[in-house]
Design a protein around this motif. Structure first.
Motif, PDB file in Angstrom:
ATOM      1  N   UNK A  91       1.601  19.900   1.615  1.00  0.00           N
ATOM      2  CA  UNK A  91       1.353  20.615   2.867  1.00  0.00           C
ATOM      3  C   UNK A  91      -0.119  20.889   3.131  1.00  0.00           C
ATOM      4  N   UNK A  92      -0.986  20.484   2.235  1.00  0.00           N
ATOM      5  CA  UNK A  92      -2.415  20.741   2.441  1.00  0.00           C
ATOM      6  C   UNK A  92      -2.997  19.693   3.383  1.00  0.00           C
ATOM      7  N   UNK A  93      -3.828  20.118   4.326  1.00  0.00           N
ATOM      8  CA  UNK A  93      -4.443  19.199   5.276  1.00  0.00           C
ATOM      9  C   UNK A  93      -5.767  18.656   4.764  1.00  0.00           C
ATOM     10  N   UNK A  94      -6.033  17.400   5.127  1.00  0.00           N
ATOM     11  CA  UNK A  94      -7.257  16.711   4.757  1.00  0.00           C
ATOM     12  C   UNK A  94      -7.814  16.012   6.003  1.00  0.00           C
ATOM     13  N   UNK A  95      -9.109  15.768   5.975  1.00  0.00           N
ATOM     14  CA  UNK A  95      -9.732  14.878   6.951  1.00  0.00           C
ATOM     15  C   UNK A  95      -9.860  13.506   6.302  1.00  0.00           C
ATOM     16  N   UNK A  96      -9.407  12.475   6.996  1.00  0.00           N
ATOM     17  CA  UNK A  96      -9.522  11.104   6.494  1.00  0.00           C
ATOM     18  C   UNK A  96     -10.468  10.339   7.402  1.00  0.00           C
ATOM     19  N   UNK A  97     -11.620   9.937   6.854  1.00  0.00           N
ATOM     20  CA  UNK A  97     -12.567   9.102   7.586  1.00  0.00           C
ATOM     21  C   UNK A  97     -12.035   7.670   7.609  1.00  0.00           C
ATOM     22  N   UNK A  98     -11.992   7.069   8.785  1.00  0.00           N
ATOM     23  CA  UNK A  98     -11.466   5.714   8.962  1.00  0.00           C
ATOM     24  C   UNK A  98     -12.316   5.024  10.028  1.00  0.00           C
ATOM     25  N   UNK A  99     -12.038   3.736  10.262  1.00  0.00           N
ATOM     26  CA  UNK A  99     -12.681   3.084  11.408  1.00  0.00           C
ATOM     27  C   UNK A  99     -11.813   3.262  12.652  1.00  0.00           C
ATOM     28  N   UNK A 100     -12.376   2.938  13.807  1.00  0.00           N
ATOM     29  CA  UNK A 100     -11.660   3.193  15.063  1.00  0.00           C
ATOM     30  C   UNK A 100     -10.427   2.315  15.217  1.00  0.00           C
ATOM     31  N   UNK A 101     -10.425   1.134  14.584  1.00  0.00           N
ATOM     32  CA  UNK A 101      -9.239   0.265  14.626  1.00  0.00           C
ATOM     33  C   UNK A 101      -8.060   0.944  13.940  1.00  0.00           C
ATOM     34  N   UNK A 102      -8.311   1.520  12.781  1.00  0.00           N
ATOM     35  CA  UNK A 102      -7.237   2.186  12.056  1.00  0.00           C
ATOM     36  C   UNK A 102      -6.800   3.464  12.789  1.00  0.00           C
ATOM     37  N   UNK A 103      -7.755   4.212  13.304  1.00  0.00           N
ATOM     38  CA  UNK A 103      -7.407   5.452  14.008  1.00  0.00           C
ATOM     39  C   UNK A 103      -6.577   5.176  15.251  1.00  0.00           C
ATOM     40  N   UNK A 104      -6.759   3.988  15.842  1.00  0.00           N
ATOM     41  CA  UNK A 104      -6.000   3.625  17.027  1.00  0.00           C
ATOM     42  C   UNK A 104      -4.676   2.965  16.740  1.00  0.00           C
ATOM     43  N   UNK A 105      -4.267   2.895  15.480  1.00  0.00           N
ATOM     44  CA  UNK A 105      -2.972   2.314  15.138  1.00  0.00           C
ATOM     45  C   UNK A 105      -3.048   0.932  14.559  1.00  0.00           C
ATOM     46  N   UNK A 106      -4.241   0.372  14.417  1.00  0.00           N
ATOM     47  CA  UNK A 106      -4.373  -0.954  13.834  1.00  0.00           C
ATOM     48  C   UNK A 106      -3.899  -0.986  12.396  1.00  0.00           C
ATOM     49  N   UNK A 107      -2.984  -1.912  12.096  1.00  0.00           N
ATOM     50  CA  UNK A 107      -2.396  -1.991  10.768  1.00  0.00           C
ATOM     51  C   UNK A 107      -1.053  -1.320  10.671  1.00  0.00           C
ATOM     52  N   UNK A 108      -0.635  -0.646  11.753  1.00  0.00           N
ATOM     53  CA  UNK A 108       0.707  -0.051  11.825  1.00  0.00           C
ATOM     54  C   UNK A 108       0.952   1.009  10.752  1.00  0.00           C
ATOM     55  N   UNK A 109      -0.066   1.797  10.462  1.00  0.00           N
ATOM     56  CA  UNK A 109       0.073   2.851   9.455  1.00  0.00           C
ATOM     57  C   UNK A 109       0.881   4.017  10.023  1.00  0.00           C
ATOM     58  N   UNK A 110       1.599   4.732   9.153  1.00  0.00           N
ATOM     59  CA  UNK A 110       2.400   5.866   9.637  1.00  0.00           C
ATOM     60  C   UNK A 110       1.526   7.052  10.025  1.00  0.00           C
ATOM     61  N   UNK A 111       2.099   7.906  10.878  1.00  0.00           N
ATOM     62  CA  UNK A 111       1.524   9.211  11.237  1.00  0.00           C
ATOM     63  C   UNK A 111       0.239   9.110  12.067  1.00  0.00           C
ATOM     64  N   UNK A 112       0.057   7.991  12.768  1.00  0.00           N
ATOM     65  CA  UNK A 112      -1.125   7.872  13.620  1.00  0.00           C
ATOM     66  C   UNK A 112      -0.728   8.157  15.062  1.00  0.00           C
TER      67      UNK A 112
END
Length: 607
Positions: free
Chosen positions: A502-523
C-alpha cells in the motif's frame, strides 16, 4: 503499385551508430528499383505507409538540433525526389513536437493521408490542412485491347489511435483520434461516392489473430474485410507480408497474398524490402473489378544506391556526421546492450540514472517530493527483428552524440507516475513476461519470447527482486492477463525490507511508457505526476559533458532465481565475443552462430 512502410529514416546505406558505410537496406536502394519500374511503366503508383520521419540520426538530428537554414528534413527531401503519390501518417510521426512536425510536413510535395486523426481547435494552426482523410489519383493505362483507359484511384490512410496515449505529452488535447476501422469504412464509402474506380488502403496497422474490437492497434485484418476495398498496404508491426511470420488465422493467406480476400502487402521495416502489388482489372457492369493479383516483396539490400538520392542528401549527411562526431565526455568502461535482457546491463542503468535525477529535481518542492523515487528503463536496441546489428556498443573512452543516439534509440522525453507497491509488483510481472517458462533439469531451453519486444521489459532501479522462470508468464506481449495465478517476481524488497503493497512510490519513466506504450498495467493519465518535454538524449549528453559517473552502483537490482539443472539459450551479437571471458561471464557458454548471424549462448540457471 510500389509501397514502403516503417522506413524510420533509413535513407542511406550508412551505419551512423558505427560511423561507417555499410551494405544496409535503405530508401536510396529502393529508389533504384522504383526508377526501373517507372521506366517500364510510368503509370505505376508509389506510396508509403507511415513511420518515415524518425529512427536514424540522419532523421532525428533534424529534430534534436538546429540544422543550418539551407538544410531541410532529409526524409521529406528524399520522398519529394522520389515523387511519392501519397504517404500515410504513422504513430512515430507524432514523436516530434507538433510545431516542428508541421514545419517538416509543410515541405511535402505529396498528399499526406490519415482518416482517423485530426487536429483539434487548440492544435497549432500550422497543422490544419496538412493531411487529409483520402485522395484521388488519376492514371491513364493501356488495356489489353490497346485502348487507353482513364482510371481514378482512391487512397486513404489510417494510424493507430493509441497515438493519443503513446505521445500523450505532445498531443493531448491537440489531436483527436477515432477508430481506424470505422474511419477506413467511411473513407471507402466517400471515395466510391467521389467516383473512385479502385480503392486502396494505407493502414498503418499490423495483422492480429485476436477478435476485432473498437480502437484496436493492429486492425489490419478488419480493415481488409471492408466491402469496396480493392487492395491494402499494412505496416506498424515490423513484420512482412506475404511472409511466414504473421499470426495464424484462416483469413491471413501468405500463399495468395490476401487478407480477408483482399490483395495485401506489408513491406519490411527500415527499407528491408519494397512491397509490390500487381493488379489485373476487368471492367464489368458495375465498374472495374480486380480479377487477379500478384503480391510480393523485393529485397533492397542487393540493389545499388540511386545516385540522385545520394546527391540530394549529401549536404544533410555531411552535417549530421559532423554533429555526431563531436565529443561529449568519456566513459571509464565499455557499455553495450548485447546482454540487455540479463541482469546488470549498464546501458539500461545509464538511462535510468539520468531519468531519475531529472525527475527528482523537477519534483522538488511539489506535493510528490517526499515519496520514494524509483526509475524504470529497458534496452532499446536489443536484437530481435532488427537483426544481429541491432545492439548498442559504446567503447571505453570518448563518447560522441552517435553513441547517445544508439543508447537512447527512440526520441523519448521524461515522465513520472505514482504507483503503489502492489502495482509495482504487477509492473515487474509484465516486464518478466518477456521470458519463457524454464523447466528444472532440462538443458538449452529458449529464454526469450520472440513476440515480446525487448524494449518493453523494464528494470526498476531502487528495488531488489528475483525472477522465478519456473512460473509461467503472467502477461501476454499485448498486456493481456494469461496466467492470473502466476507470480514470477519474488523476494521483492525496497531498502532491504519487503515492499509494502500500500505504500506509494514515484516511478520515473519515459513518455512512451507513461502513455501506455508496452501495455503495462495500472497506467492512466491520472497517475502522471510529471510530463516534461525534455529529451533523454539531451539529459545523457549533458551528464557526460558534466563528467558525471553514470555507471556507479554497479550491482544489478535483480537476478534469476536458480533453476536446478537447467540452462537456457539466447541470441545476441557476435561482437559480444570481445567482452566474453570465463572470469567475467562464467554462466555463459558460446554455442555458435545462427543462420541469420546471431551468436547463440547457453545461460546456466542452476547457480
Amino acid at each position: 503499385m510500389l509501397a514502403t512502410s516503417d522506413m524510420h529514416g533509413h535513407l542511406l546505406s550508412y551505419d551512423y551508430f558505427a560511423d561507417r558505410a555499410a551494405g544496409l537496406p535503405s530508401l536510396s536502394r529502393i529508389a533504384s528499383h522504383v526508377e526501373a519500374c517507372r521506366a517500364q511503366d510510368p503509370a505505376c503508383l508509389l506510396v508509403d505507409n507511415g513511420d518515415f520521419l524518425q529512427g536514424t540520426p540522419l532523421a532525428d538530428l533534424f529534430a534534436d538540433l538546429s540544422p543550418p537554414s539551407d538544410l531541410h528534413h532529409p526524409v521529406i527531401e528524399a520522398m519529394n525526389a522520389l515523387r511519392y503519390d501519397a504517404v500515410a501518417l504513422g504513430n512515430h510521426e507524432f514523436n516530434l513536437p507538433l510545431p516542428q512536425l508541421a514545419a517538416h510536413l509543410a515541405r511535402a510535395g505529396f498528399p499526406l493521408l490519415c482518416a482517423n486523426l485530426r487536429p483539434t481547435s487548440v492544435a497549432p494552426e500550422a497543422l490544419n490542412g496538412l493531411w487529409q482523410p483520402h485522395v484521388l489519383v488519376d492514371r491513364r493505362l493501356r488495356a489489353s485491347d490497346g485502348q487507353m483507359v482513364d482510371l481514378r484511384i482512391g487512397l486513404f490512410g489510417t494510424a493507430p489511435p493509441q497515438v493519443l496515449d503513446w505521445d500523450h505529452s505532445r498531443v493531448a488535447g491537440r489531436i483527436a483520434a477515432g477508430d481506424a476501422v470505422a474511419a477506413a469504412r467511411a473513407a471507402v464509402r466517400a471515395l466510391r461516392a467521389d467516383g473512385a474506380d479502385l480503392v486502396i488502403g494505407l493502414a498503418h496497422a499490423g495483422l492480429s489473430a485476436a477478435e476485432t474490437r473498437p480502437g484496436m492497434e493492429n486492425a489490419g485484418r478488419a480493415i481488409a474485410a471492408i466491402e469496396g476495398l480493392d487492395a491494402l498496404v499494412l505496416g506498424h508491426s515490423h513484420l512482412s507480408f506475404p511472409g511466414p511470420d504473421q499470426p495464424p488465422h484462416p483469413q491471413i493467406v501468405p500463399e495468395t497474398g490476401t487478407v480477408a480476400g483482399t490483395p495485401t502487402v506489408q513491406p519490411g521495416p527500415h527499407g528491408a524490402s519494397l512491397g509490390r502489388l500487381d493488379l489485373t482489372l476487368r471492367r464489368e457492369a458495375g465498374g472495374w473489378r480486380v480479377s487477379s493479383h500478384h503480391a510480393r516483396l523485393i529485397a533492397a539490400a542487393a540493389l545499388p544506391e540511386a545516385p540522385e538520392i545520394l546527391r540530394r542528401l549529401k549536404p544533410a549527411h555531411d552535417w549530421v556526421l559532423t554533429e555526431l562526431r563531436k565529443p561529449l565526455g568519456r566513459l571509464a568502461r565499455p557499455v553495450h546492450s548485447y546482454l540487455g535482457l540479463l541482469p546488470g546491463c549498464h546501458s539500461v542503468r545509464m538511462v535510468a540514472r539520468v531519468q531519475r535525477d531529472h525527475v527528482r529535481a523537477r519534483l522538488r518542492g511539489s506535493e510528490w517530493q517526499n515519496l520514494p523515487l524509483l526509475s524504470a528503463s529497458a534496452p532499446q536496441r536489443c536484437g530481435g527483428c532488427g537483426g544481429p546489428g541491432n545492439f548498442t556498443h559504446i567503447p571505453a573512452g570518448p563518447v560522441a552524440l552517435s553513441h547517445i543516439a544508439s543508447l537512447q534509440f527512440f526520441p523519448n522525453d521524461v515522465s513520472a507516475l505514482v504507483l503503489s507497491g502492489a502495482e509495482l509488483a504487477d509492473w515487474l510481472e509484465m516486464s518478466a513476461s518477456v521470458y519463457r517458462t524454464i523447466a528444472p533439469g532440462r538443458q538449452d531451453q529458449p529464454l526469450l519470447d520472440p513476440a515480446f519486444p525487448g524494449y518493453n521489459s523494464d528494470t526498476v532501479f531502487g528495488l531488489s527482486y528475483e525472477i522465478d522462470l519456473t512460473q509461467p508468464p503472467r502477461h501476454a506481449d499485448d498486456g493481456r492477463l494469461i496466467a492470473p495465478h502466476s507470480r514470477r517476481i519474488c523476494n521483492l524488497t525496497w531498502q532491504g525490507a519487503p515492499l509494502e503493497a500500500n505504500r506509494n512510490f514515484i516511478l520515473a519513466v519515459n513518455n512512451y511508457r507513461a502513455g501506455g506504450g508496452g501495455n503495462f498495467p495500472h497506467i492512466d493519465p491520472g497517475r502522471i505526476v510529471l510530463e516534461d518535454a525534455v529529451s533523454l538524449r539531451d539529459l545523457l549528453a549533458a551528464a557526460l559533458r558534466d563528467g558525471r559517473d553514470l555507471l556507479r552502483d554497479a550491482a544489478a537490482p535483480w537476478r534469476f532465481r536458480p533453476v536446478p539443472g537447467a540452462s537456457a539459450v539466447l541470441e545476441t551479437s557476435p561482437d559480444l565475443r570481445c567482452h566474453m571471458t570465463p572470469q567475467a561471464m562464467p554462466e555463459l557458454t558460446e554455442l555458435g552462430l545462427t543462420p541469420d548471424g546471431f551468436l547463440r549462448l547457453r545461460l546456466s540457471l542452476d547457480r
